[in-house]
Design a protein around this motif. Structure first.
Motif, mmCIF file in Angstrom:
data_model
loop_
_atom_site.group_PDB
_atom_site.id
_atom_site.type_symbol
_atom_site.label_atom_id
_atom_site.label_comp_id
_atom_site.label_asym_id
_atom_site.label_seq_id
_atom_site.Cartn_x
_atom_site.Cartn_y
_atom_site.Cartn_z
ATOM 1 N N MET A 1 11.337 -26.799 42.299
ATOM 2 C CA MET A 1 10.262 -25.860 42.630
ATOM 3 C C MET A 1 10.567 -25.160 43.955
ATOM 4 O O MET A 1 11.066 -25.781 44.884
ATOM 5 N N GLU A 2 10.277 -23.863 44.015
ATOM 6 C CA GLU A 2 10.603 -23.130 45.240
ATOM 7 C C GLU A 2 9.435 -23.087 46.219
ATOM 8 O O GLU A 2 9.446 -22.330 47.188
ATOM 9 N N SER A 3 8.410 -23.891 45.936
ATOM 10 C CA SER A 3 7.284 -24.012 46.864
ATOM 11 C C SER A 3 7.294 -25.412 47.463
ATOM 12 O O SER A 3 7.630 -26.378 46.796
ATOM 13 N N LEU A 4 6.921 -25.476 48.717
ATOM 14 C CA LEU A 4 6.822 -26.767 49.407
ATOM 15 C C LEU A 4 5.403 -26.912 49.926
ATOM 16 O O LEU A 4 4.867 -25.991 50.552
ATOM 17 N N PHE A 42 0.819 -40.774 48.499
ATOM 18 C CA PHE A 42 2.088 -41.410 48.141
ATOM 19 C C PHE A 42 1.932 -42.803 47.528
ATOM 20 O O PHE A 42 2.907 -43.387 47.073
ATOM 21 N N ARG A 70 -0.487 -32.642 42.112
ATOM 22 C CA ARG A 70 0.903 -33.001 42.323
ATOM 23 C C ARG A 70 1.442 -33.872 41.187
ATOM 24 O O ARG A 70 2.595 -33.726 40.781
ATOM 25 N N PRO A 76 7.016 -30.803 45.858
ATOM 26 C CA PRO A 76 7.344 -31.676 46.992
ATOM 27 C C PRO A 76 6.266 -31.614 48.069
ATOM 28 O O PRO A 76 5.671 -30.555 48.301
ATOM 29 N N ILE A 77 6.022 -32.746 48.697
ATOM 30 C CA ILE A 77 5.024 -32.850 49.765
ATOM 31 C C ILE A 77 5.691 -33.366 51.030
ATOM 32 O O ILE A 77 6.431 -34.351 50.989
ATOM 33 N N LEU A 78 5.419 -32.689 52.128
ATOM 34 C CA LEU A 78 5.870 -33.163 53.434
ATOM 35 C C LEU A 78 4.636 -33.276 54.313
ATOM 36 O O LEU A 78 3.890 -32.305 54.485
ATOM 37 N N PRO A 91 6.406 -41.608 55.537
ATOM 38 C CA PRO A 91 7.278 -40.713 56.309
ATOM 39 C C PRO A 91 6.557 -39.400 56.577
ATOM 40 O O PRO A 91 5.890 -38.858 55.695
ATOM 41 N N HIS A 92 6.670 -38.910 57.786
ATOM 42 C CA HIS A 92 5.958 -37.692 58.165
ATOM 43 C C HIS A 92 6.702 -37.036 59.307
ATOM 44 O O HIS A 92 7.381 -37.713 60.092
ATOM 45 N N VAL A 93 6.576 -35.728 59.400
ATOM 46 C CA VAL A 93 7.179 -35.032 60.527
ATOM 47 C C VAL A 93 6.252 -35.186 61.718
ATOM 48 O O VAL A 93 5.076 -34.825 61.652
ATOM 49 N N LEU A 129 15.936 -23.365 54.151
ATOM 50 C CA LEU A 129 16.033 -23.980 52.826
ATOM 51 C C LEU A 129 15.765 -22.929 51.751
ATOM 52 O O LEU A 129 15.164 -21.890 52.037
ATOM 53 N N PRO A 130 16.177 -23.192 50.517
ATOM 54 C CA PRO A 130 15.853 -22.241 49.442
ATOM 55 C C PRO A 130 14.392 -22.389 49.010
ATOM 56 O O PRO A 130 14.102 -22.611 47.846
ATOM 57 N N VAL A 131 13.490 -22.284 49.954
ATOM 58 C CA VAL A 131 12.059 -22.403 49.708
ATOM 59 C C VAL A 131 11.433 -21.039 49.951
ATOM 60 O O VAL A 131 11.672 -20.423 50.983
#
Lengths: 335, 335
Positions: A1-4, A42, A70, A76-78, A91-93, A129-131
């Motif tokens: 998927m091209e969306s984040l 998660f 989701r 994808p989830i960040l 995990p998290h930024v 990224l290719p996002v």
């Protein structure tokens, strides 16, 4: 998927003002709602606490919508820690651990500059990224009050929505007026100084959103209700072209008669999307409560539904998946 | 770009054993090398400390190679805090703050399970992005000693490389033997129990790499020298097919007569790439020192060069860009 999908977590002391936030069962649990929301996405249930966030009446967090969308669409989830009391156990930024201060007593976010700078770096990296699209949700108890304060400072006659079915508008306005009096300013006085509006009245979620939006140069879906209008207004005041932005929320925010979502969005000049979720047919009173004006939005529920719809699922399918997840939670509780 | 570069940061108390690590000017500064490396990638110089990491002789961190390759090829970088004393002052994915313990006294990494679990979640999310390849570098002072201990426990007769031109092999072997004696085990005794080898002798960087590699199912370039052989050996012992893995390092590691890079890689059955960087023509003694066996690898220097080469740049161009960056640093120092 091209969306984040990014979930930005924030805390502000404003959530501890009695009556301001119903984003948790108690004031202490409300402080943990952002990290519990992130953990629930998660895992079967949060890790820091044993149950999902609920309102004092027991109505479930909108994270359940995001998780449902989701599970269907697999995006994808960040998780991004914009600024919270604790770190989530997933995990998290890490951007900061700054919590927004009570703006009645002093500036809410002296750390706004560092937060923007770091979030901008993150946005720039994501842009490599290719996002093509970031969909950015938030979990920030008390955030509709900081949002309304920022919108007022920027000159918008906005009323923000609330997770309560009885929007505490009188209380919000009293709290904001107290802060404006501290500074000796009136509505609109900071319209040419958005960073000062953010510093005085904002929260770490907003600063993180600003940084991400400045760093990432592709399409950005601001996934939230009236809080994302405050972010849009800040971006506009900072000179950003809003053409690459959209605010995606739910019909419950759009239809909220105590708030001014569509009018304020029009005033700012940002386009909107409204997820047509319908929980009226649910067998669970906790979910049917959404139709009565409880909870409404959060954790990027509207934006997550947008991603599911783009992936070919209907809002009805998302609603059914929410029912399924809620049933799983009920079974765990009973077990 | 469809490749994403991850830099995993780790600390282990083993770096404080006198003579083990030269990844910093002093033992105290060595503890900060991982975060300084990460900060330098995003800024003109580190933020936590004012200068880039150097060996006691003043030879610069291989982060300068990674930064040079990235300036040419523009690949995205995500910093991951596998487990360090402090958090870097740049946005980074927080996995843990566990520092590896001195394995002579007790298990090095009781937290290995949580770290693997969290890093695996991160790897799974990255796998949902349109990213085909992860290139994962590391910065872990003392990490060649933990690597050798793990390789020995798994039954490989390996000697790992070192950032020193005089590889402290005798010291490494003494330290590892002491730990093996504590447990009453011999080389190879943990070959069927890789997680116990990791728990007893590993470091948080390794655990993070394992989790990422298990979660992300595409191609993985393990960007490092003998430390990445330890990771490869662990993955193999865990039953992973090494066909989607490659270890990318520099010619300085491959040519190191005090280590056994190619033999050990062959024993494990993982393919390797060696970046043909050449600093012999540099006007700076600090860079020419790489040709004399100092520093050699780290911060994914070889893997970053691999990405630059894939993007159409030659190793000579990377070497020239390193010279440029070093000149900038010298000018700042002089200013």
């Amino acid at each position: 998927m091209e969306s984040l999908f990014l979930l930005v977590l924030g805390n502000t002391e404003i959530s501890t003002v009695p009556g301001i936030s119903v984003a948790g069962a108690t004031p202490e649990l409300t402080k943990l709602t952002p990290i519990a929301d992130a953990e629930y996405l998660f895992h079967e249930k949060p890790l820091t606490v044993d149950v999902i966030p609920v309102t004092p009446e027991g109505y479930p967090t909108p994270a359940i919508i995001t998780k449902a969308a989701r599970e269907l669409a697999g995006f994808p989830i960040l998780v991004v820690r914009g600024g919270t009391y604790l770190a989530p156990l997933v995990p998290h930024v890490h951007v900061s651990n700054a919590v927004g201060r009570d703006f009645r007593r002093g500036p809410a976010l002296p750390e706004f500059g560092d937060i923007i700078k770091r979030a901008k770096l993150l946005g720039e990296e994501l842009g490599r990224l290719p996002v093509k699209e970031l969909v950015i949700g938030e979990s920030t108890p008390g955030g509709t009050t900081t949002a309304q304060a920022v919108l007022w400072a920027l000159g918008y006659e906005a009323r923000t929505s609330s997770a309560s079915s009885e929007n505490p508008q009188a209380l919000k306005e009293r709290v904001i007026t107290e802060a404006f009096n501290r500074l000796g300013i009136a509505k609109g006085d900071l319209k040419d100084n958005p960073l000062e509006a953010l510093r005085q009245f904002g929260d770490p979620m907003m600063a993180t959103l600003i940084g991400l939006s400045l760093g990432f140069r592709g399409s950005v879906v601001l996934a939230g209700g009236t809080q994302m209008l405050a972010v849009s207004a800040l971006l506009k005041a900072l000179g950003e072209d809003l053409g690459r932005f959209m605010v995606a929320t739910t019909k419950w925010v759009v239809n909220d008669p105590s708030a001014t979502f569509l009018e304020t969005a029009k005033g700012i000049g940002v386009i909107t999307y409204s997820a047509d979720l319908d929980f009226s047919g649910s067998e669970f009173p906790g979910l049917r409560a959404y139709e009565e004006g409880y909870v409404k939005e959060g954790v990027g529920a509207g934006g997550a539904t947008w991603l599911a719809v783009k992936a070919g699922y209907s809002p009805e399918e998302v609603s059914r998946k929410v029912d399924e997840l809620y049933e799983r939670l009920m079974e765990m509780k009973g077990a």
